[in-house]
Design an enzyme around this catalytic site. Sequence first.
Site, PDB file in Angstrom:
ATOM      1  N   GLU A  16       0.831  -1.189   0.000  1.00 30.07           N
ATOM      2  CA  GLU A  16       0.000   0.000   0.000  1.00 30.07           C
ATOM      3  C   GLU A  16       0.880   1.259   0.000  1.00 30.07           C
ATOM      4  O   GLU A  16       1.826   1.325   0.773  1.00 30.07           O
ATOM      5  CB  GLU A  16      -0.904   0.049   1.234  1.00 30.07           C
ATOM      6  CG  GLU A  16      -1.975   1.122   1.087  1.00 30.07           C
ATOM      7  CD  GLU A  16      -2.880   1.266   2.316  1.00 30.07           C
ATOM      8  OE1 GLU A  16      -2.468   0.897   3.410  1.00 30.07           O
ATOM      9  OE2 GLU A  16      -3.999   1.759   2.147  1.00 30.07           O
ATOM     10  N   GLY A  44       3.794   2.025  10.759  1.00 27.85           N
ATOM     11  CA  GLY A  44       3.565   1.403  12.056  1.00 27.85           C
ATOM     12  C   GLY A  44       3.126  -0.030  11.871  1.00 27.85           C
ATOM     13  O   GLY A  44       3.584  -0.936  12.553  1.00 27.85           O
ATOM     14  N   ALA A  45       2.228  -0.228  10.909  1.00 27.83           N
ATOM     15  CA  ALA A  45       1.708  -1.552  10.626  1.00 27.83           C
ATOM     16  C   ALA A  45       0.933  -1.507   9.313  1.00 27.83           C
ATOM     17  O   ALA A  45       0.613  -0.421   8.824  1.00 27.83           O
ATOM     18  CB  ALA A  45       0.787  -2.013  11.746  1.00 27.83           C
ATOM     19  N   MET A  46       0.662  -2.679   8.757  1.00 30.41           N
ATOM     20  CA  MET A  46      -0.075  -2.736   7.493  1.00 30.41           C
ATOM     21  C   MET A  46      -1.068  -3.880   7.545  1.00 30.41           C
ATOM     22  O   MET A  46      -0.725  -5.007   7.874  1.00 30.41           O
ATOM     23  CB  MET A  46       0.937  -2.909   6.335  1.00 30.41           C
ATOM     24  CG  MET A  46       0.302  -3.111   4.980  1.00 30.41           C
ATOM     25  SD  MET A  46      -0.712  -1.678   4.473  1.00 30.41           S
ATOM     26  CE  MET A  46      -1.956  -2.492   3.477  1.00 30.41           C
ATOM     27  N   GLU A  47      -2.310  -3.552   7.140  1.00 30.76           N
ATOM     28  CA  GLU A  47      -3.438  -4.449   7.384  1.00 30.76           C
ATOM     29  C   GLU A  47      -3.634  -5.563   6.363  1.00 30.76           C
ATOM     30  O   GLU A  47      -4.745  -6.082   6.247  1.00 30.76           O
ATOM     31  CB  GLU A  47      -4.712  -3.612   7.431  1.00 30.76           C
ATOM     32  CG  GLU A  47      -5.148  -2.986   6.079  1.00 30.76           C
ATOM     33  CD  GLU A  47      -4.667  -1.552   5.876  1.00 30.76           C
ATOM     34  OE1 GLU A  47      -3.703  -1.150   6.554  1.00 30.76           O
ATOM     35  OE2 GLU A  47      -5.263  -0.845   5.039  1.00 30.76           O
ATOM     36  N   HIS A  95      -6.425  -0.975  15.388  1.00 29.82           N
ATOM     37  CA  HIS A  95      -6.546  -0.274  14.110  1.00 29.82           C
ATOM     38  C   HIS A  95      -6.491  -1.267  12.944  1.00 29.82           C
ATOM     39  O   HIS A  95      -7.359  -1.268  12.069  1.00 29.82           O
ATOM     40  CB  HIS A  95      -5.421   0.764  14.019  1.00 29.82           C
ATOM     41  CG  HIS A  95      -5.398   1.563  12.763  1.00 29.82           C
ATOM     42  ND1 HIS A  95      -5.851   2.861  12.709  1.00 29.82           N
ATOM     43  CD2 HIS A  95      -4.972   1.262  11.509  1.00 29.82           C
ATOM     44  CE1 HIS A  95      -5.711   3.319  11.467  1.00 29.82           C
ATOM     45  NE2 HIS A  95      -5.170   2.369  10.727  1.00 29.82           N
ATOM     46  N   GLU A  96      -5.472  -2.109  12.952  1.00 29.97           N
ATOM     47  CA  GLU A  96      -5.288  -3.015  11.817  1.00 29.97           C
ATOM     48  C   GLU A  96      -6.395  -4.072  11.752  1.00 29.97           C
ATOM     49  O   GLU A  96      -6.814  -4.476  10.667  1.00 29.97           O
ATOM     50  CB  GLU A  96      -3.911  -3.692  11.886  1.00 29.97           C
ATOM     51  CG  GLU A  96      -2.727  -2.732  11.956  1.00 29.97           C
ATOM     52  CD  GLU A  96      -2.735  -1.653  10.876  1.00 29.97           C
ATOM     53  OE1 GLU A  96      -3.257  -1.911   9.778  1.00 29.97           O
ATOM     54  OE2 GLU A  96      -2.223  -0.547  11.153  1.00 29.97           O
TER      55      GLU A  96
HETATM   56 ZN    ZN Z   1      -4.789   2.139   8.695  1.00 26.62          ZN
END
Ligand code: ZN
Length: 1040
Positions: free
Chosen positions: A308, A442-445, A477-478
């Site tokens: 993304e 931070g992170a990726m879903e 969030h993820e």
């Molecule tokens: Zn997000």
Amino acid sequence: MDPFDSNNTGNNTDRANLPRNMIENSMFEEEPDVVDLAKDSAAFPTFPALDPDEVAYEPRSSRLLVRGLGENDMDEDEEDCESSARLLGMSFMNRSSAHRPSSSPYTRQAPPRSCSRPSTRTMVVCVLFLVIVASMTMVLYFLPGCTFTKSGCRKTNETIPFEKVYPVSTNNELFPWTQLRLPRSIGPLSYDLTLNPDLDNMTFTGRAVISMSVFHNTKIIVLHSANLNITKATFKLGDGEAREVTVLEYKPRQQIAFQFSEELKTGQECVLTLDYSASLSHTYDGFYNSSYTDKDRKKRVLAATQFEPLSARKAFPCFDEPAFKATFLIRISRKPNYLTLSNMPQAKSTNLLNGLIQDEFETTSLNMSTYLVAFIVADFTPISKNVSETLVSVYSVPEKKEHTDYALDTACKLLEFYNDFFEIVYPFKKLDLVAIPDFLAGAMENWGLITFRETTLLVGKQSSPLEKQVVASVIAHELAHQWFGNLVTMSWWNDLWLNEGFATYMQYMSLQNVMPELDIGNLFLAVRFRALDKDALNSSHAVSTDVNKPEQVEEMFDSVSYEKGASILLMLNASLPRDQQFRKGIIQYLKQFSGLNTDTNDLWNSLTQVEVSAQHPNVSEMMSSWTSQKGFPLVTVSRKGGQVTLTQEHFQLTSDNATQSSSLWNIPVTYVTDNCSLAPECRQMFNLKNKSGTLKELPESVKWLKLNYRNTGFYIVHYGDEGWAALTNALSNNVSVLTHEDRASLIHNIFALSRLGRVSFMQVLNLLRYMTNENHNSPVREALLQLKVIYRLLDKRQDDLLVPRMKSYILHQFGSLMDNQTWEEEESVSKQELRSALLEMACSLDEENCIKRAKVLFKNYVKSNGTSRIPGDLQQVVFTVAAQSNEDWVTLLSMYSQATYDAEKRKMLRGLASTQDAQRIVWILKNGLRGNIIQTQELPLVISTVCNGFAGYLFVWDFIQEHWDSLIEKFPVGSFAIQSIIESATSQFSTQAHLDQVQGFFSSLKERGSQMRSVQEALEIIRLNQRWMDKNLPSLQKWL
Ligand SMILES: [Zn+2]
């Protein structure tokens, strides 16, 4: 995705993090080498026009965008003006030339011939001419006012008045497509991907078999591919024979195309098979290599993906737009000592002849966008647990396995919550959460395979509740994205907020329910204040806004999409009359669009369809005023006895006549009065959708009213001099007449109004007097943060009169609270937040006692060889104090290089970066860029920390200019990392000289970043700083 620093509970939440305004011009999507990009630049200046007296600073905006034409070429509107001008003669020319650079060849237009020899013929001609002049004058009179303005009239349909000119492919044939977005005539049904990564040589080969369906007759197929070397391409139509086809590639737009002599017909299906090879990426996107050092100091390599928004095309050829959903079957080969992971569970493993093993994953059971595809080849170890039908696992490098328990537990609780809340069960049989050693966001879903930074997933047994709060909120969030984004996806990046605003809102909402002990509400409140600060800039943008170019897509990952998005959802939910109504609307939306793509209106329509009481405004009507225009309203209260009138206007720090007068919001205003001000039942509602409105008559005895109960609305309130005085008075008598959210919101609002020039700084100081009795985290932190911003500006001016006065003001105001803080372990999150903010401020102002305590803690920590512990929330202040001494800086550096626990390591790094020693500052910046001792992913953090110091902020600015090209190689133009770097480097400038420098540098970048919204924002912030200083310095000397 979760851009990490927005979640950092430390440094970055304490500064207006950064919005950005990009050129919202559909023209810019067009081919650089085909269409003149300069054409509409006058209508869309690169930099916001400020107050008239600041016009002199307006940069050469059009030149930045020009490619192809000379800078004197006119745009179409101007040309129209010119032809009229030629007819009308000089009087008009004089008007119009004022709007044009004097170098324009068109200002040299000669006046019309005069009628010097009055022969009959000439008389007739002259009379005719006069008639023409008269009629043209009338035409001119009736033309819209915009016709001869600099920006001209906005065209209703901005189509390009040029014939299509096709660009040239790499093989010198014409490339048959001219746009950034792919054609809609054909789309993918399924991908069958085989990948063979070679971690020794950092390369991979792949085969993509893409089945497609034809939606409209067409002779071309266009899809994305970036940095892939396609070695063979075959095409098969229906049941026909596969045949080799020529690949046309146009690299500037990362597209490949196939051209056919016969039309592919609507409804037909066809298959492309593409063999390719590529290098693993050295940055943080695409299929990239990462490494870590194991406990035997051996380097271990791995490969992971981050797609993304626009990087799936770097791993396999694909239709890389979110609306082109398809199913995926993925196979990856690996060495026997590695494992592979992908979105779906593994279906089978096969031994290959070359000694490798090929893992095959199940085909995705649902259609998925390309940006959500993920795969990893690594030597990680998992821990797992079942939640209903899903196996939840947390993976990390083997030596950090013991840090994964908390994440697993949290993920399971949250998955259960969401399954229940959305009434749709998570659709896959497994859900992996993986901590990757090198990870920028931070992170990726990614669906079924969520990737994280180590800091956002791993917590040690002794981690503080604040560190757990970070991990829990990123997981929340993820996980929310598995529904918002993965199951239902925005059609295009202009509506990114549908993903990110929702996930951000759900992260706070779910944690309030599932883990109330984390006290996440205070963080969400602070996040809303920062979102307001950023959206107050003229360079902000509407929540749902046009995006076309890749940099514009990158820039959507900003505070507006995330934090403003979440804030307006909170406002909506809080304004709905019935408890479960918001949830019901959401469930309906998710069910109706499951597996599909949506835009913002689809959401509002779903929420509107859920039964609403008659007096509540139509959701769609109300919310579109919040998503379709930038900024937010300032609500001004004026009271005459029992009659209270509210008026609204655009809250804008920089005046912009074009939008200011016309913007109106449909505001669900809430208010409480001194009769009843704390309990939710006290809250009264008023829907303000016109310029002004009158509340229902109040009893005369009401002393004060407070709007925006608990700050759930996205607006700022001005109470007028008397209203502010009444509230200030009430709080001085008794702090608890308002909720802590309301107290914090008053503090936030009054600072914002002072910045806007509506209240004097004296009024701000008057309100702050009550703070000696304040002891809640939110109002104290908000006040400290606001004062810190001002203190840093004064410090950067090296104002030796005001800096010490400001220092003693803060220490006087908060001194007793600072003294009351303990230095031992503390369980309550809220108390931890409060004391870390207070002590960081105290030590940064060299408060004696604070420095002494911090030094003792550090000494004991070093002596005990790591067995004695510094409470997690105090580590930052302790490391920062330590780093100011020569000896301890060296000790800290050696601790940093050995530390394995990422959260602690980051705090050490921030400590190291806070040094005031010039050589060390340069060393740390260089090493942050190099990436050996300090990971490059930490460079934005290093920069923002270094900038807090006086020496540092000057060095950083030089550093950025010198290393710009390396920076944008590591972090894409427009990305949140670059946004953060620009903001850190420039947000404390407040002089004309710095403004000129920043402007000059970014203008010189041209396509290497000059058009970024964050550049406009940086310039706007410097001007605002300058304005604030000019206005307030004299009075500060009086008041402090
Ligand atoms: Zn997000």
